[in-house]
Design an enzyme around this catalytic site. Structure first.
Site, PDB file in Angstrom:
ATOM      1  N   ARG A  25     -15.887  18.659  65.166  1.00 32.70           N
ATOM      2  CA  ARG A  25     -15.663  18.896  63.973  1.00 32.70           C
ATOM      3  C   ARG A  25     -16.094  17.812  62.888  1.00 32.70           C
ATOM      4  O   ARG A  25     -15.803  16.614  63.182  1.00 32.70           O
ATOM      5  CB  ARG A  25     -14.183  19.124  63.416  1.00 32.70           C
ATOM      6  CG  ARG A  25     -13.552  20.312  63.790  1.00 32.70           C
ATOM      7  CD  ARG A  25     -13.940  21.775  63.067  1.00 32.70           C
ATOM      8  NE  ARG A  25     -13.420  22.687  63.509  1.00 32.70           N
ATOM      9  CZ  ARG A  25     -13.774  23.672  64.501  1.00 32.70           C
ATOM     10  NH1 ARG A  25     -14.939  23.416  64.923  1.00 32.70           N
ATOM     11  NH2 ARG A  25     -13.279  24.780  64.710  1.00 32.70           N
TER      12      ARG A  25
ATOM     13  N   GLU B  13     -18.521  21.842  55.356  1.00 30.35           N
ATOM     14  CA  GLU B  13     -19.561  22.656  55.519  1.00 30.35           C
ATOM     15  C   GLU B  13     -19.358  24.028  54.344  1.00 30.35           C
ATOM     16  O   GLU B  13     -18.533  24.113  53.997  1.00 30.35           O
ATOM     17  CB  GLU B  13     -19.399  23.365  56.955  1.00 30.35           C
ATOM     18  CG  GLU B  13     -19.731  22.411  57.943  1.00 30.35           C
ATOM     19  CD  GLU B  13     -19.611  23.155  59.417  1.00 30.35           C
ATOM     20  OE1 GLU B  13     -19.199  24.252  59.512  1.00 30.35           O
ATOM     21  OE2 GLU B  13     -19.464  22.188  60.273  1.00 30.35           O
TER      22      GLU B  13
ATOM     23  N   HIS C  11     -23.687  24.392  62.403  1.00 25.16           N
ATOM     24  CA  HIS C  11     -22.481  24.865  63.260  1.00 25.16           C
ATOM     25  C   HIS C  11     -23.009  25.822  64.376  1.00 25.16           C
ATOM     26  O   HIS C  11     -22.323  26.978  64.223  1.00 25.16           O
ATOM     27  CB  HIS C  11     -21.332  25.295  62.539  1.00 25.16           C
ATOM     28  CG  HIS C  11     -19.909  25.098  63.015  1.00 25.16           C
ATOM     29  ND1 HIS C  11     -19.157  24.714  62.318  1.00 25.16           N
ATOM     30  CD2 HIS C  11     -19.513  25.128  64.136  1.00 25.16           C
ATOM     31  CE1 HIS C  11     -17.748  24.669  63.231  1.00 25.16           C
ATOM     32  NE2 HIS C  11     -18.315  25.128  64.489  1.00 25.16           N
TER      33      HIS C  11
HETATM   34  C1  DGY Z   1     -14.808  26.758  67.331  1.00 17.71           C
HETATM   35  O1  DGY Z   1     -14.541  27.895  68.104  1.00 17.71           O
HETATM   36  O2  DGY Z   1     -13.935  26.323  66.931  1.00 17.71           O
HETATM   37  C2  DGY Z   1     -16.206  26.614  66.764  1.00 17.71           C
HETATM   38  O3  DGY Z   1     -16.295  25.539  66.359  1.00 17.71           O
HETATM   39  C3  DGY Z   1     -16.778  27.714  66.391  1.00 17.71           C
HETATM   40  O4  DGY Z   1     -17.392  28.127  67.567  1.00 17.71           O
END
Ligand code: DGY
Length: 305
Positions: free
Chosen positions: A224, A253, A271
């Site tokens: 993240r 984002e 992402h």
């Molecule tokens: C998640 O699943 O948390 C990812 O960041 C998106 O695939």
């Protein structure tokens, strides 16, 4: 019963929802649903399947009749879990199915930064490639490099297996186990982040942590964005301390930090960690199964709150 899916998802997941007899509303469009629109559209829904781009706050969780928030993601940092518990709304996620895709993308980013693929590609496309040269775009060998993994759950372990196959030496830590953070930062040629975003991990990689990293080291983030203080990262790269970064995730984002955008030593992705056909199909199916289970009064397979 009506449910809202906040983005088009794989048809296999949609079919599971429809076959369960649910009245499924989908937000269509090429951008995430606007927060006010989400609040309006969730009214009257018993289930919500949100994306990591949707903030599921206490107001949404207070929607009368809402019983389940079945996240289409493994990360649940976009959901106010305390408010969900207070309101008795069940929250689920999609663990396991995106492990390999995310670990693959982590290695792709590592290779892209270590071997300067972005710079090489831009050189070719710009017409400035003048032929092979012994000193051109030299990078870091993965064999023999030390990889420090922060967060050693499913994805961190899958990255470690891949890194070992490349001949890397792997060190790791979780919030409570593994080598001390300072030692991991100071001894790694590449640091890769695989912890969830929580109050404890927000800006875990701040100016002080970056300062502790080896000169010329590489930072990879497929977890993240907010785990990294992006201002501090830009400072460190500008000062020539860090050698490069590979970022699949960004703190705000879809905005990308403006001082990172123009840098040759940074590889930036939108992402994409779980973006494979099979993984997105399995994520859609998992979210659908979790949603249907709760609405049928059963225990969902992947409850987080
Ligand atoms: C998640 O699943 O948390 C990812 O960041 C998106 O695939």
């Amino acid at each position: 019963m009506r449910i809202l899916v906040t983005r088009e998802i794989d048809e296999a997941g949609m079919a599971l929802l429809r076959d369960a007899g649910l009245d499924v509303e989908v937000h269509r469009g090429d951008a995430p649903i606007d927060p006010d629109r989400l609040r309006e559209r969730v009214a009257g829904c018993a289930g919500l399947i949100p994306m990591p781009t949707d903030r599921i706050d206490a107001t949404i969780l207070a929607t009368p009749g809402l019983r389940v928030v079945a996240c289409h993601s493994v990360g649940v940092d976009h959901v106010d879990l305390d408010a969900a518990r207070e309101r008795g709304v069940i929250v689920t996620n999609t663990p396991g199915v995106l492990t390999d895709a995310t670990a693959d993308l982590t290695l792709a980013l590592m290779l892209a930064v270590a071997r300067r693929l972005g710079e090489g590609e831009r050189l070719v496309r710009s017409g400035r490639f003048r032929g092979w040269a012994p000193t051109m775009l030299r990078g870091l060998d993965l064999r023999g490099a030390r990889l420090g993994i922060i967060g050693f759950g499913r994805i961190g372990r899958a990255v470690a297996r891949r890194a070992e196959a490349f001949g890397m030496e792997v060190a790791w830590r979780t919030s409570s186990r593994g080598i001390p953070l300072d030692r991991l930062l100071a001894s790694s040629d590449i640091v890769s982040l695989h912890c969830p975003l929580t109050d404890a991990t927000r800006h875990l990689v701040d100016a002080a942590a970056l300062e502790r990293m080896k000169a010329g080291a590489i930072l990879i983030n497929t977890a993240r964005g907010a785990i990294v203080d992006e201002d501090a990262l830009a400072d460190s790269l500008e000062a020539g301390h860090l050698g490069g970064a590979g970022l699949d995730v960004h703190a705000r984002e879809p905005r990308v930090h403006p001082r990172l955008l123009g840098r040759e030593d940074v590889v930036l992705l939108p992402h994409l960690g779980s973006a494979t056909w099979r993984t997105r199909r399995e994520m859609a199916c998992k979210a659908a199964h979790n949603c249907v289970a709760v609405l049928r009064g059963q225990a969902p397979p992947d409850r987080v709150a």
